[in-house]
Scaffold this active site. Structure first.
Site, PDB file in Angstrom:
ATOM      1  N   ASN A 164      37.601  68.131  -0.411  1.00 56.98           N
ATOM      2  CA  ASN A 164      38.669  69.033  -0.228  1.00 56.98           C
ATOM      3  C   ASN A 164      38.329  69.892   0.741  1.00 56.98           C
ATOM      4  OD1 ASN A 164      39.809  67.828  -2.520  1.00 56.98           O
ATOM      5  ND2 ASN A 164      39.486  69.557  -3.980  1.00 56.98           N
ATOM      6  N   GLY A 165      39.273  70.432   1.615  1.00 52.25           N
ATOM      7  CA  GLY A 165      39.257  71.446   2.451  1.00 52.25           C
ATOM      8  C   GLY A 165      39.535  70.766   4.148  1.00 52.25           C
ATOM      9  N   HIS A 167      76.686  93.399   5.665  1.00 52.92           N
ATOM     10  CA  HIS A 167      76.084  93.125   6.962  1.00 52.92           C
ATOM     11  C   HIS A 167      75.632  91.989   7.279  1.00 52.92           C
ATOM     12  CE1 HIS A 167      75.367  97.652   6.920  1.00 52.92           C
ATOM     13  NE2 HIS A 167      75.295  97.770   5.625  1.00 52.92           N
ATOM     14  N   TRP A 199      46.027  65.447  -0.561  1.00 50.45           N
ATOM     15  CA  TRP A 199      47.074  65.785   0.124  1.00 50.45           C
ATOM     16  C   TRP A 199      46.796  65.597   1.498  1.00 50.45           C
ATOM     17  CZ3 TRP A 199      51.428  68.403  -1.738  1.00 50.45           C
ATOM     18  CH2 TRP A 199      52.591  69.200  -0.804  1.00 50.45           C
ATOM     19  N   CYS A 214      44.641  68.794  -3.183  1.00 51.30           N
ATOM     20  CA  CYS A 214      43.649  67.661  -3.348  1.00 51.30           C
ATOM     21  C   CYS A 214      43.120  68.071  -4.673  1.00 51.30           C
ATOM     22  CB  CYS A 214      42.659  67.659  -2.315  1.00 51.30           C
ATOM     23  SG  CYS A 214      43.653  67.478  -0.780  1.00 51.30           S
ATOM     24  N   ARG A 244      47.848  69.814  -8.839  1.00 52.47           N
ATOM     25  CA  ARG A 244      47.475  70.441  -7.775  1.00 52.47           C
ATOM     26  C   ARG A 244      48.223  69.809  -6.369  1.00 52.47           C
ATOM     27  NH1 ARG A 244      42.302  72.836  -8.020  1.00 52.47           N
ATOM     28  NH2 ARG A 244      41.988  72.518  -5.738  1.00 52.47           N
ATOM     29  N   GLU A 268      62.182  86.238  -6.915  1.00 46.93           N
ATOM     30  CA  GLU A 268      61.300  85.296  -7.650  1.00 46.93           C
ATOM     31  C   GLU A 268      62.241  84.137  -8.360  1.00 46.93           C
ATOM     32  OE1 GLU A 268      58.457  83.023  -9.910  1.00 46.93           O
ATOM     33  OE2 GLU A 268      58.469  84.025  -8.041  1.00 46.93           O
ATOM     34  N   LYS A 270      62.107  79.968  -7.902  1.00 50.46           N
ATOM     35  CA  LYS A 270      62.083  78.955  -8.876  1.00 50.46           C
ATOM     36  C   LYS A 270      63.176  78.001  -8.460  1.00 50.46           C
ATOM     37  CE  LYS A 270      58.744  79.769 -10.464  1.00 50.46           C
ATOM     38  NZ  LYS A 270      58.452  80.559  -9.296  1.00 50.46           N
TER      39      LYS A 270
END
Length: 602
Positions: free
Chosen positions: A98-99, A500, A74, A2, A27, A477, A481
């Site tokens: 927001n929140g 394994h 969002w 948001c 965001r 990482e 990506k």
């Protein structure tokens, strides 16, 4: 997740709000809206819709007014729809939020407004609550309302009866503000308003801002005026665009030599690591007998590199925790534990709550963040700021490598203070660290070779990555990506674990990416490469120059560094691999589906 933007001043608000919303797209969002105070109608007029900011822009061409608020949403409460988009209006009050409000159902029932609400959101309930509390004093109404809320919130509020004024209040979720000769601005992220002034402030929690075209009046919940700490942007706003690159991600990958060098060089004096510019006292490193790293996603992967380095060089035990699980796993935290929290934005809610938990249990806290004045930075006892500059692409690249660079510096500092490296040893370590920007640049200069290798992954549904020692956390990482921007299911495995269970997944044509950089593990890693090759795997190898052999086909040669320092050029090469796969598939590299850059709800 948001985004909030607000403006009041002498210009038309619409263009400023839309520009801000476009800046905040990274965001993550599924709908957008703006509300502008109309001087003739003397009320806030709202336009909102699901979809992109471009869709909203087409619907708002005739909106006039000099004061307004905007939002990218969002979805958390209610489906993605026009009705659930922000802003929300109830009675006299228009709100963006927001929140998450945890007790919104209770408030809705107490107010008896269920049949009057037009959305399924917790945010519209906040607008209704402020409206019911309003008896003429807007600030008091906001204070009375938010005292009834449980959860997190950043609120920008407008009243029909109060022209050309915005009010703001926050708990955890950020709000930043600035002004210039044209008016006053607020946003959930300084990136959205940095072009208007290099001086800004973070609204303190549990305070109310009254925002007019002439500036700000900030008061606490008792109505007493308070001073705010002014901050200064430490990056060039003119460099925050794409600069000719098709995607922010490519631009940010290419910036890594410069930002790594900036992060490192400002913290080296006479060949030794030095955190005096960060005001971080050596004592926190001297006294710690254990370290806990707390982070999410990419930042956690940087922490795994930190664990490997600190344990191997300094002989200090390090545990790495997913921030979302930290508080619920009964972590061992004492007054001689150093808790290191890592977050690009400094607003990651799980990491922030873990930080607060650590402080309550008496630990020293150190945060590695990229955004000055962010919530984690303000809450932490000590802060080391990375110098990555604004990172817009959702998939983190330069923020990760600068976080890892800081862990190298921390490793050198602890090793020297605890006598694990003498002066010659630590200066040699730092000297090798200073070579990383050059090594990364050599990878970037040969990126067309990586682009060529990426072609074999374009039609893949699955891919596996194998490595040993420090290569394994680097591949975690790299795998993230690839999966987050190309949508290829990718997993990283420690090569020794292949037998394994994992090797059952390797069939003819299966893409396997092997990383071979650790001298002391070379023969074992090559044995694992042969294992997957013998089962028909299509192997792409990223190999340190001195370890390259004739039996390795489809490989990219990495520059030569000591074992501990190979991971950054290796990861950069794998960032490029993921980038080229995603861009050649025609995907939106900067905004992968379902993902948000900043995660501000638990």
């Amino acid at each position: 997740m948001c985004g909030i933007i607000g403006y009041t001043g002498y210009s038309e608000a619409r263009g400023i709000l839309l520009k801000g919303l476009k800046t905040l797209e990274y965001r993550g969002y599924d709908s957008a809206g703006i509300s502008v105070y109309h001087p003739d109608f003397r009320e806030c007029l709202t336009t909102k819709c699901k979809g992109r900011v471009e869709d909203l822009e087409r619907k708002t061409s005739d909106i006039k007014g000099n004061t307004g608020i905007g939002h990218t949403r969002w979805a958390t409460h209610g489906e993605v729809s026009d009705a659930n988009s922000h802003p929300h209006k109830f009675g006299n009050v228009t709100v963006v939020h927001n929140g998450i409000i945890e007790n919104y159902e209770t408030i809705k029932n107490t107010l008896d407004v269920a049949d009057k609400l037009k959305s399924e959101t917790d945010s519209e309930v906040v607008a209704a609550l402020i409206d019911r509390c309003f008896t003429g004093d807007p600030q008091q109404a906001i204070v009375d309302a938010v005292k009834k809320l449980s959860g997190t919130y950043a609120l920008a509020v407008m009243f029909d009866s109060i022209a050309d004024t915005i009010f703001a209040v926050r708990n955890v979720s950020p709000i930043v503000c600035c002004k210039n000769d044209d008016g006053a601005y607020l946003a959930s992220d300084v990136v959205a308003i940095g072009g208007y002034s290099e001086d800004y402030f973070v609204l303190p929690e549990f305070s109310v801002a009254k925002i007019t075209k002439d500036g700000f009046e900030i008061s606490n919940f008792k109505g007493e005026p308070i001073e705010v700490e002014m901050l200064k942007l430490d990056w060039d706003i003119s460099n925050s665009g794409k600069c000719g690159y098709p995607f922010y991600m490519e631009k940010e990958i290419m910036e890594q030599p410069r930002v790594i060098e900036k992060t490192v060089m400002s913290r080296i004096k006479s060949g030794l690591p030095d955190f005096s510019c960060d005001k971080v006292d050596d004592e926190i490193f001297k006294k710690c007998s254990a370290i806990s790293v707390v982070a999410c996603g990419t930042a956690m992967h940087a922490g795994l590199i930190g664990k490997h380095l600190i344990e191997s060089v300094c002989s200090v035990p390090v545990s790495v925790h997913m921030a979302s699980e930290f508080m619920y796993s009964n972590p061992i935290v004492t007054d001689d534990t150093l808790v290191i929290c890592v977050s690009q934005s400094g607003e990651t809610i799980d990491t922030l709550e873990a930080l607060k938990y650590a402080k309550r249990h008496g630990a020293d806290t150190l945060s590695i963040v990229n955004v000055r004045g962010s919530s984690i930075a303000r809450e932490s006892d000590n802060v080391i700021y990375t110098d990555a500059g604004p990172e817009i692409a959702v998939a983190s690249t330069k923020a990760y490598t600068t976080q890892v660079a800081v862990f190298y510096l921390i490793t050198a500092k602890i090793a020297y203070l605890k006598g694990k490296l003498n002066y010659e040893g630590v200066t040699r370590f730092i000297s090798e660290l200073q070579r990383i920007p050059e090594a990364v640049q050599s990878v970037l200069d040969r990126r067309s070779d990586i682009h060529h290798l990426s072609n074999s992954l374009l039609t893949a549904e699955h891919a596996f990555m194998i490595g040993r020692g420090l290569d394994y956390p680097a591949l975690m990482e790299a795998s993230l990506k690839l999966k987050e921007i190309s949508y290829i299911h990718s997993e990283a495995f420690a090569s020794g674990e292949l037998k394994h269970g994992t090797i059952a997944l390797i069939t003819s044509g299966t893409p396997v990416i092997a990383l071979v950089t650790q001298q002391y593990l070379f023969s074992k890693q090559m044995s694992n490469v042969r294992e997957v090759q013998s089962r028909g795997a299509q192997v792409i190898t990223f190999v340190r120059r001195s370890l390259k052999s004739d039996e390795l086909k489809n490989c990219f040669e990495l520059p030569e560094m000591e074992d501990e320092f190979m991971l950054i050029p290796a990861v950069v090469s794998l960032q490029l691999l993921a980038y080229y796969v995603a861009s050649d598939k025609g995907l939106d590299v900067d905004k992968p589906r379902n993902l948000a850059k900043v995660v501000t709800v638990e």
